[in-house]
Design an enzyme around this catalytic site. Sequence first.
Site, short mmCIF file in Angstrom:
data_model
loop_
_atom_site.label_atom_id
_atom_site.label_comp_id
_atom_site.label_asym_id
_atom_site.label_seq_id
_atom_site.Cartn_x
_atom_site.Cartn_y
_atom_site.Cartn_z
N ASP A 193 0.84 -1.20 0.00
CA ASP A 193 0.00 0.00 0.00
C ASP A 193 0.87 1.25 0.00
OD1 ASP A 193 -2.95 1.15 0.90
OD2 ASP A 193 -1.31 2.30 1.78
N TYR A 211 2.59 9.87 -0.09
CA TYR A 211 3.72 9.29 0.63
C TYR A 211 5.06 9.64 0.00
CZ TYR A 211 -0.01 6.33 2.56
OH TYR A 211 -1.16 5.86 3.15
N HIS A 265 -8.14 9.27 -1.86
CA HIS A 265 -7.46 9.22 -0.57
C HIS A 265 -8.29 9.81 0.57
CE1 HIS A 265 -3.13 9.09 1.22
NE2 HIS A 265 -4.04 8.75 2.12
N LYS A 320 -3.23 5.80 -4.28
CA LYS A 320 -4.33 6.69 -3.92
C LYS A 320 -4.20 8.03 -4.63
CE LYS A 320 -4.05 4.65 0.69
NZ LYS A 320 -2.62 4.27 0.63
N ASN A 351 -11.40 6.80 3.73
CA ASN A 351 -11.76 7.84 4.72
C ASN A 351 -13.09 8.54 4.42
OD1 ASN A 351 -9.27 7.76 6.44
ND2 ASN A 351 -8.32 8.27 4.47
#
Length: 246
Positions: free
Chosen positions: A50, A55, A117, A84, A182
């Site tokens: 993931d 990131y 995301h 994402k 989320n």
Amino acid sequence: MDPKYQRVELNDGHFMPVLGFGTYAPPEVPRNRAVEVTKLAIEAGFRHIDSAYLYNNEEQVGLAIRSKIADGSVKREDIFYTSKLWCTFFQPQMVQPALESSLKKLQLDYVDLYLLHFPMALQPGETPLPKDENGKVIFDTVDLCAIWEVSAWRTEHRKGRQEEVMEKCKDAGLAKSIGVSNFNRRQLEMILNKPGLKYKPVCNQVFEFQLTSEDMKVLDGLNRNYRYVVMDFLMDHPDYPFSDEY
């Protein structure tokens, strides 16, 4: 760890390993560490890797995956890779190019799962958290359903046509499965109830646990609206997901 028997079938028929290896690290951790730890994760038996644009390590994670493919440890089809779409790429015309950019960094032909995301659009651009002169995060206004499917008008003498966005990424073979992350219940139902929906989100990546009935009794006695991660600097966003009760 035998990943073959630890998978769940998604609603589009693809299978996802239930145990994933997350690659996020704080900014002070050298990005090259992502190469080392991702290789170690694959060697330990992890098959679900993931990552995300946010990131800032997809180049390194892709290198690790390709390295383990090259040495014969795994095949590409053994790896389930999740990426994402970040909130600054929510304008519909930016969705597929953002995924193509991730694939270029990864040097892979497709991702297995592509997620929205967070359900909060930010000012478009390469800056992950765009801010004004007062240090306040700059929001954008995008219909969450439009990121899934958007009406586009051609310049030719034709009526409008439907141009899928997240759905288009799946149709193009750039993402095998698409989902969200989320989202609260209301936001997820907005997409699920959208007229003309072609593909349902295969998941809402938040937290998922296998719990006993005793565990559930303990959880039922807790405040279900307590948040460990509140992202309070985004609480003024009209699509802030953690204000609703779950």
